[in-house]
Motif scaffolding. Structure first.
Motif, PDB file in Angstrom:
ATOM      1  N   ILE A  20      67.944 -87.998  10.935  1.00 43.70           N
ATOM      2  CA  ILE A  20      67.539 -87.616   9.585  1.00 43.70           C
ATOM      3  C   ILE A  20      67.726 -86.116   9.448  1.00 43.70           C
ATOM      4  O   ILE A  20      67.135 -85.335  10.183  1.00 43.70           O
ATOM      5  CB  ILE A  20      66.074 -88.005   9.339  1.00 43.70           C
ATOM      6  CG1 ILE A  20      65.919 -89.517   9.462  1.00 43.70           C
ATOM      7  CG2 ILE A  20      65.613 -87.530   7.966  1.00 43.70           C
ATOM      8  CD1 ILE A  20      64.496 -89.976   9.541  1.00 43.70           C
ATOM      9  N   VAL A  22      67.235 -82.905   7.175  1.00 46.60           N
ATOM     10  CA  VAL A  22      66.481 -82.378   6.047  1.00 46.60           C
ATOM     11  C   VAL A  22      67.297 -81.255   5.423  1.00 46.60           C
ATOM     12  O   VAL A  22      67.670 -80.306   6.098  1.00 46.60           O
ATOM     13  CB  VAL A  22      65.104 -81.850   6.507  1.00 46.60           C
ATOM     14  CG1 VAL A  22      64.308 -81.334   5.328  1.00 46.60           C
ATOM     15  CG2 VAL A  22      64.332 -82.929   7.244  1.00 46.60           C
ATOM     16  N   ALA A  26      64.839 -78.562   0.914  1.00 47.17           N
ATOM     17  CA  ALA A  26      63.588 -79.278   1.137  1.00 47.17           C
ATOM     18  C   ALA A  26      62.661 -78.502   2.071  1.00 47.17           C
ATOM     19  O   ALA A  26      61.449 -78.698   2.040  1.00 47.17           O
ATOM     20  CB  ALA A  26      63.869 -80.654   1.706  1.00 47.17           C
ATOM     21  N   TYR A  44      60.120 -86.218   5.339  1.00 43.25           N
ATOM     22  CA  TYR A  44      61.271 -86.249   4.427  1.00 43.25           C
ATOM     23  C   TYR A  44      61.838 -87.660   4.316  1.00 43.25           C
ATOM     24  O   TYR A  44      62.239 -88.084   3.236  1.00 43.25           O
ATOM     25  CB  TYR A  44      62.354 -85.278   4.883  1.00 43.25           C
ATOM     26  CG  TYR A  44      63.531 -85.240   3.946  1.00 43.25           C
ATOM     27  CD1 TYR A  44      63.443 -84.611   2.716  1.00 43.25           C
ATOM     28  CD2 TYR A  44      64.724 -85.855   4.279  1.00 43.25           C
ATOM     29  CE1 TYR A  44      64.519 -84.587   1.842  1.00 43.25           C
ATOM     30  CE2 TYR A  44      65.807 -85.841   3.417  1.00 43.25           C
ATOM     31  CZ  TYR A  44      65.693 -85.201   2.203  1.00 43.25           C
ATOM     32  OH  TYR A  44      66.750 -85.190   1.333  1.00 43.25           O
ATOM     33  N   SER A  45      61.871 -88.399   5.431  1.00 44.51           N
ATOM     34  CA  SER A  45      62.378 -89.776   5.373  1.00 44.51           C
ATOM     35  C   SER A  45      61.486 -90.635   4.491  1.00 44.51           C
ATOM     36  O   SER A  45      61.975 -91.485   3.741  1.00 44.51           O
ATOM     37  CB  SER A  45      62.480 -90.382   6.768  1.00 44.51           C
ATOM     38  OG  SER A  45      61.191 -90.593   7.322  1.00 44.51           O
ATOM     39  N   LYS A  48      62.179 -89.676   0.908  1.00 45.34           N
ATOM     40  CA  LYS A  48      63.476 -90.193   0.479  1.00 45.34           C
ATOM     41  C   LYS A  48      63.382 -91.676   0.129  1.00 45.34           C
ATOM     42  O   LYS A  48      64.001 -92.143  -0.825  1.00 45.34           O
ATOM     43  CB  LYS A  48      64.494 -89.969   1.599  1.00 45.34           C
ATOM     44  CG  LYS A  48      65.911 -90.168   1.190  1.00 45.34           C
ATOM     45  CD  LYS A  48      66.838 -89.765   2.313  1.00 45.34           C
ATOM     46  CE  LYS A  48      68.273 -90.053   1.971  1.00 45.34           C
ATOM     47  NZ  LYS A  48      69.161 -89.757   3.080  1.00 45.34           N
ATOM     48  N   SER A  51      61.731 -92.137  -3.303  1.00 44.70           N
ATOM     49  CA  SER A  51      62.353 -91.406  -4.393  1.00 44.70           C
ATOM     50  C   SER A  51      62.848 -92.378  -5.469  1.00 44.70           C
ATOM     51  O   SER A  51      63.514 -93.364  -5.158  1.00 44.70           O
ATOM     52  CB  SER A  51      63.532 -90.581  -3.870  1.00 44.70           C
ATOM     53  OG  SER A  51      64.227 -90.008  -4.942  1.00 44.70           O
ATOM     54  N   ARG A  53      65.090 -91.713  -7.663  1.00 44.98           N
ATOM     55  CA  ARG A  53      66.439 -91.327  -8.082  1.00 44.98           C
ATOM     56  C   ARG A  53      67.482 -92.438  -7.925  1.00 44.98           C
ATOM     57  O   ARG A  53      68.244 -92.686  -8.849  1.00 44.98           O
ATOM     58  CB  ARG A  53      66.891 -90.076  -7.342  1.00 44.98           C
ATOM     59  CG  ARG A  53      68.286 -89.627  -7.769  1.00 44.98           C
ATOM     60  CD  ARG A  53      68.626 -88.339  -7.144  1.00 44.98           C
ATOM     61  NE  ARG A  53      67.791 -87.332  -7.783  1.00 44.98           N
ATOM     62  CZ  ARG A  53      68.221 -86.171  -8.195  1.00 44.98           C
ATOM     63  NH1 ARG A  53      69.456 -85.849  -7.998  1.00 44.98           N
ATOM     64  NH2 ARG A  53      67.428 -85.309  -8.776  1.00 44.98           N
TER      65      ARG A  53
END
Length: 105
Positions: A20, A22, A26, A44-45, A48, A51, A53
């Motif tokens: 992963i 970053v 971030a 962060y994972s 994500k 998210s 998006r």
């Protein structure tokens, strides 16, 4: 020679754990700022995964395809389809700007 080839073949079939990464932008967020590298990657994972998006982009793509299909069937004109696509593009820009401003808070 044959044993070595079979061993290499077995190693190729082992699934690799993805690393992963970053992004540098971030790192500057308040959530990830003071954490060690491993904890940053873990958090962060999770960020994500949750998210919205990708779902937003899929919905946007579906809407544009639907507009094109309606145009091909003759339900709407090309001018109307382009106007709707422009409104969608403007709303996307506004949403991205709003998202970016919320990240800096």
């Amino acid at each position: 020679m044959r044993k070595k080839w079979k061993r290499q073949q077995k190693l190729q079939n082992v699934p690799q754990i993805p690393c992963i990464r970053v992004p540098p932008t971030a790192f500057e967020t308040s959530l990830l700022k003071d954490l060690p590298r491993g904890q940053q990657r873990y958090l962060y994972s999770i960020m994500k995964i949750y998210s919205p998006r990708p779902q937003w982009e899929a919905l946007q793509t579906r809407y544009l395809c639907n507009l094109q299909h309606q145009q091909l069937l003759g339900y709407i004109t090309q001018k109307e389809a382009l106007a709707c696509a422009a409104v969608l593009g403007d709303s996307t820009k506004k949403a991205l700007a709003k998202e970016a401003s919320q990240r800096t808070i």
